[in-house]
Scaffold this active site. Structure first.
Site, short mmCIF file in Angstrom:
data_model
loop_
_atom_site.label_atom_id
_atom_site.label_comp_id
_atom_site.label_asym_id
_atom_site.label_seq_id
_atom_site.Cartn_x
_atom_site.Cartn_y
_atom_site.Cartn_z
N LYS A 127 -53.42 42.47 -105.46
CA LYS A 127 -52.59 43.33 -106.28
C LYS A 127 -51.14 42.83 -106.33
O LYS A 127 -50.91 41.77 -106.83
CB LYS A 127 -52.71 44.77 -105.75
CG LYS A 127 -54.19 45.21 -105.53
CD LYS A 127 -54.97 45.18 -106.79
CE LYS A 127 -56.41 45.67 -106.80
NZ LYS A 127 -57.27 45.54 -105.68
N ARG A 163 -61.98 27.36 -91.02
CA ARG A 163 -62.27 28.80 -90.85
C ARG A 163 -61.36 29.35 -89.76
O ARG A 163 -60.83 30.46 -89.87
CB ARG A 163 -63.75 29.04 -90.51
CG ARG A 163 -64.01 30.50 -90.09
CD ARG A 163 -65.47 30.92 -90.14
NE ARG A 163 -66.40 29.92 -89.68
CZ ARG A 163 -66.58 29.55 -88.42
NH1 ARG A 163 -65.89 30.10 -87.44
NH2 ARG A 163 -67.46 28.61 -88.11
N ASP A 212 -53.34 51.27 -95.35
CA ASP A 212 -53.48 50.36 -96.49
C ASP A 212 -52.19 50.48 -97.29
O ASP A 212 -51.90 51.51 -97.90
CB ASP A 212 -54.70 50.78 -97.31
CG ASP A 212 -54.95 49.89 -98.51
OD1 ASP A 212 -53.98 49.35 -99.05
OD2 ASP A 212 -56.13 49.76 -98.91
N TYR A 219 -59.52 54.39 -101.48
CA TYR A 219 -60.09 53.54 -102.53
C TYR A 219 -61.63 53.57 -102.44
O TYR A 219 -62.19 53.52 -101.34
CB TYR A 219 -59.52 52.13 -102.35
CG TYR A 219 -60.26 51.09 -103.13
CD1 TYR A 219 -60.28 51.13 -104.52
CD2 TYR A 219 -60.95 50.06 -102.50
CE1 TYR A 219 -60.97 50.18 -105.25
CE2 TYR A 219 -61.63 49.10 -103.22
CZ TYR A 219 -61.65 49.16 -104.59
OH TYR A 219 -62.33 48.23 -105.31
N1 PLP Z 1 -57.20 48.89 -101.08
C1 PLP Z 1 -56.78 49.37 -102.26
C2 PLP Z 1 -55.72 50.45 -102.28
C3 PLP Z 1 -57.32 48.89 -103.45
O1 PLP Z 1 -56.88 49.38 -104.62
C4 PLP Z 1 -58.31 47.87 -103.39
C5 PLP Z 1 -58.91 47.34 -104.62
O2 PLP Z 1 -58.71 47.85 -105.70
C6 PLP Z 1 -58.73 47.41 -102.15
C7 PLP Z 1 -58.16 47.94 -101.02
C8 PLP Z 1 -59.78 46.35 -102.03
O3 PLP Z 1 -59.23 45.10 -102.29
P1 PLP Z 1 -60.03 43.87 -102.94
O4 PLP Z 1 -60.46 44.31 -104.31
O5 PLP Z 1 -59.03 42.77 -102.93
O6 PLP Z 1 -61.20 43.62 -102.07
#
Ligand code: PLP
Length: 384
Positions: A196, A47, A171, A99
């Site tokens: 992604k 961890r 992000d 998101y």
């Molecule tokens: N940030 C963006 C722009 C996203 O599109 C997503 C998920 O679709 C996330 C964060 C969250 O990521 P995760 O699904 O890997 O938890």
């Protein structure tokens, strides 16, 4: 090493020092034998640290220009860990089209511990300036944003945040460090859903975080170990393997997306196209100045939104699915799928109409993708 094409392959820790393995091995272990009492080797417990995860963490820091990287079991685990730096009474400014999962985390989980927030249209810098309170600790946004591909000016927003003694969290999932490096533009922390483009093959859920501040890195390291939402060694290996082809994939995604966006823009069955590589896009100039490419995501509205269901169910190569950033093309309807957790009134206020369609353009042959879209347009046209 400055060229990202080389960095994705040789950056961070790219080989195994002990054996010379050119792919960092999967250290599938939870713990590590110690040399003697109170004399651990480099790692003590997985961890707190694992060599495979460590390689990936060094790599994301290297790609984004951070001092230290962190890998989590999902993008949201990383976002939650970073936002756990804040305490009751702190106020966050969130972009109004973050998101859906990020919005839900802030709105339903963080507010329970007394953190407050406001949703703000961050393309309006005077609205941003007006949103600061004495308690504001951070500004959080995506650019390009999900799903409207809104482009926000990272440098301008970071400068305003700094003037208000707040930090800027970006992000960078849609652009990836290959096309955009927010830390170079003044941001303090960069976050990713590694699920992604970084993973790139729709086979792993993960989150990555990096910062160029030693102080923030120390806080995030403490929280990562204390909260424990780390990425396992197998998945860390998959993400590092995915990143090796990031440059090739991002070039191919962007080339296909540009062709599809231009095709959609000239269709009389499409009311509106959102793609930062189109000159008609409101953020085109900023995108051109802060990004090295426009990415693989497109959103659009049909002229007749009663045809959305038939359209998205008629495609052969665009799989109807959530997520994005894999080599295969995907299609989805944010109001029903990825952004359903945002209440309808807030979604509409942010411009996310019920009929909006989002494409994650893959790296397939462009003529096959265009033919697939044309067949779906022919079908809804014939149904008119
Ligand atoms: N940030 C963006 C722009 C996203 O599109 C997503 C998920 O679709 C996330 C964060 C969250 O990521 P995760 O699904 O890997 O938890």
């Amino acid at each position: 090493m400055s060229n990202l094409k080389t960095k994705v392959i040789h950056g961070g820790i790219s080989t195994d020092e002990t054996t010379g393995a050119v792919s960092v091995p999967i250290y599938q272990t939870s713990t590590y034998g110690q040399n003697g009492l109170g004399q651990p080797k480099a790692y003590e417990y997985s961890r707190s640290g694992n060599p495979t995860r460590d390689a990936l963490e060094h790599l994301i820091a290297d790609l984004e220009g951070g001092v230290r990287g962190f890998a989590f079991g999902s993008g949201l685990a990383g976002i939650h860990t970073v936002l756990s730096m804040f305490k009751s009474g702190d106020h966050l400014i969130l972009a109004d089209d973050v998101y859906g999962g990020t919005f839900r985390l802030v709105d339903k989980v963080l507010t329970k511990v007394g953190i407050t927030y406001d949703l703000v249209d961050l393309s309006d810098l005077s609205a941003l300036t007006a949103a600061f309170k004495a308690e504001t600790v951070a500004v959080y946004f995506e650019t390009p944003s999900n799903p409207l591909l809104k482009i926000l000016d990272i440098k301008a927003i970071s400068d305003i945040a700094k003037a208000h003694k707040a930090i800027t969290l970006v992000d960078n999932t849609f652009a990836t460090p290959y096309f955009q490096r927010p830390l170079d533009l003044g941001a303090d922390v960069v976050l990713h859903s590694g699920t992604k483009y970084l993973g790139g093959h729709s086979d792993v859920v993960s989150g990555l975080v990096t910062t160029n501040s030693e102080d923030l890195a120390e806080q995030i390291a403490f929280l990562q170990n204390s909260i424990g939402g780390v990425l396992g060694p197998n998945d860390s290996w998959l993400v590092q393997r995915g990143i090796k082809t990031l440059a090739l994939r991002m070039e191919a995604h962007a080339k296909n997306a540009q062709a599809i966006a231009e095709y959609l823009e000239q269709s009389n069955q499409v009311a509106k196209v959102f793609y930062p590589g189109l000159e008609s896009h409101a953020g085109y100039q900023i995108a051109k100045s802060q990004m090295d490419g426009f990415g693989g995501m497109i959103s659009f509205e049909l002229s007749d939104d009663s045809k959305v269901k038939t359209f998205v169910e008629s495609l052969k190569y665009f799989t109807l699915a959530e997520s994005l950033g894999g080599v295969e093309s995907l299609i989805e309807v944010p109001s029903v799928m990825t952004h359903a957790s945002i209440p309808k009134n807030l979604r509409e206020k942010a411009g996310i109409k019920d009929g909006l369609i989002r494409l994650s353009v893959g790296v397939e042959d462009i003529s096959d993708l265009l033919a697939d879209l044309q067949a779906a347009f022919d079908k809804i046209g014939a149904n008119a």
